[in-house]
Design an enzyme around this catalytic site. Structure first.
Site, mmCIF file in Angstrom:
data_model
loop_
_atom_site.group_PDB
_atom_site.id
_atom_site.type_symbol
_atom_site.label_atom_id
_atom_site.label_comp_id
_atom_site.label_asym_id
_atom_site.label_seq_id
_atom_site.Cartn_x
_atom_site.Cartn_y
_atom_site.Cartn_z
ATOM 1 N N ASP A 125 0.845 -1.189 0.000
ATOM 2 C CA ASP A 125 0.000 0.000 0.000
ATOM 3 C C ASP A 125 0.888 1.249 0.000
ATOM 4 O O ASP A 125 1.822 1.330 -0.780
ATOM 5 C CB ASP A 125 -0.965 -0.056 1.199
ATOM 6 N N TRP A 126 0.608 2.237 0.860
ATOM 7 C CA TRP A 126 1.421 3.449 0.884
ATOM 8 C C TRP A 126 2.868 3.164 1.258
ATOM 9 O O TRP A 126 3.770 3.942 0.917
ATOM 10 C CB TRP A 126 0.822 4.472 1.848
ATOM 11 N N TRP A 165 -12.772 3.952 -3.138
ATOM 12 C CA TRP A 165 -12.158 4.082 -1.822
ATOM 13 C C TRP A 165 -11.788 5.535 -1.536
ATOM 14 O O TRP A 165 -12.036 6.046 -0.440
ATOM 15 C CB TRP A 165 -10.909 3.191 -1.763
ATOM 16 N N ASP A 252 -7.829 -8.650 -3.482
ATOM 17 C CA ASP A 252 -7.758 -7.193 -3.397
ATOM 18 C C ASP A 252 -8.438 -6.561 -4.615
ATOM 19 O O ASP A 252 -8.003 -6.752 -5.756
ATOM 20 C CB ASP A 252 -6.299 -6.764 -3.318
ATOM 21 N N HIS A 281 -6.265 -7.153 0.415
ATOM 22 C CA HIS A 281 -5.340 -6.026 0.321
ATOM 23 C C HIS A 281 -4.270 -6.088 1.399
ATOM 24 O O HIS A 281 -3.091 -5.840 1.134
ATOM 25 C CB HIS A 281 -6.128 -4.722 0.422
#
Length: 300
Positions: A125-126, A165, A252, A281
């Site tokens: 993710d980030w 999202w 995901d 995810h």
């Protein structure tokens, strides 16, 4: 001007049976002297490799609780910071404080402050959106890459799942962090894990980072940081000399197999990915076999 920030009371983290690691704190990162960053630092500082585990949104270093012992029991050091706005780190209250470069630079300063070397970058993710931009400016410190459900967007759009999202985070009166992660992770989590993911946020005033991060992903052509991510794509395609290992949580809907294959096309020498059919995810919730296979791949 000092950055106004909230600090989650430590008692919020008193019930973490699955995460026995003591936090470390640094409050003298260059350019961030008014803020305290938390990080987990396990294993020997003299280990021949360091696993730098970077979380995303809205999680924190707790997400790596199943992978940390695999790495440390193999004899390696693990450093897992909490980004500003998450976990035990200070949480700036002004949404405008949260920018791509604010967070990227803080990670670079932490790596320098701890003088981390022989790094295996572990990211999702980030943690990947930011983390994948680090080695190009400190290449001598990085040896390997373990990448999971993330991307390196550079103004060329995103999945419909991501736009939904982003819209949800922009409009929801409150984002139920623990519940969202539990819904994604399914049977890999229990109620104490939900409590742990909610722990950093006593109330909505602590969630500026949770709200803000989806708005910062550089998916649209006029967004900041596209120059950084474009340069990172070039680095991974042309200059990366280390080993890579990719794992994909196949359930995901935002950063699943299709997105990961796009990312894989940018990473020179990245082999066929490990696919986890049951994972979503937050693929680290199924992280033990990932960590073991990555160690084997890297010869560690």
């Amino acid at each position: 001007m000092p950055i106004v920030a909230l600090r989650t009371p430590e008692e919020r983290f008193s019930l973490l049976p699955a995460f026995p690691y003591q936090p470390n704190y640094v409050d003298d990162l260059a350019g961030y002297e008014t803020l305290r960053m938390a990080y987990i630092d396990e294993g020997s500082k003299d280990a021949k490799a360091t696993f730098l585990c970077l979380h995303g949104e809205p999680s924190w270093s707790y997400l790596y609780r199943k992978m940390i012992p695999v790495f440390t029991e193999a004899g390696y050091r693990v450093v897992a910071p909490d980004l500003y706005g998450f976990g035990r780190s200070d949480k700036p209250v002004d949404d405008d404080t949260y920018t791509f470069e604010f967070h990227r630079n803080s990670l670079m300063r932490l790596i320098e402050r701890l003088d981390l070397k022989n790094i295996t970058l572990v990211c999702q993710d980030w943690g990947g959106i930011l983390g994948l931009t680090l080695p190009m400016d400190m290449a001598a410190r990085f040896d390997n890459l373990l990448v999971m459900n993330t991307g390196l967007p550079a103004g060329d759009g995103a999945t419909e799942g991501f736009y939904r999202w982003r819209g949800f985070c922009a409009s929801a009166p409150e984002i139920p962090v623990g519940g969202l992660i539990a819904t994604d992770a399914g049977s890999a989590m229990n109620m104490l894990d939900v409590v742990a993911y909610d722990a950093p946020y006593p109330d909505n005033s602590y969630k500026a980072g949770v709200r803000r991060f989806p708005q910062l992903v550089p998916v649209d052509p006029d967004m900041p940081a596209i120059d950084i991510t474009t340069r990172a794509r070039s680095f991974w395609s042309n200059e990366w000399q280390g080993q890579s290992f990719m794992a994909i949580g196949m359930r995901d809907a935002v950063l699943g197999e299709k997105s990961m294959e796009v990312l894989r096309s940018f990473i020179k020498g990245c082999p066929e990915p490990m696919k986890l059919e049951e994972a979503g995810h937050f693929v680290q919730e199924y992280g033990v076999p990932i960590a073991k296979q990555a160690l084997a791949k890297f010869g560690l």
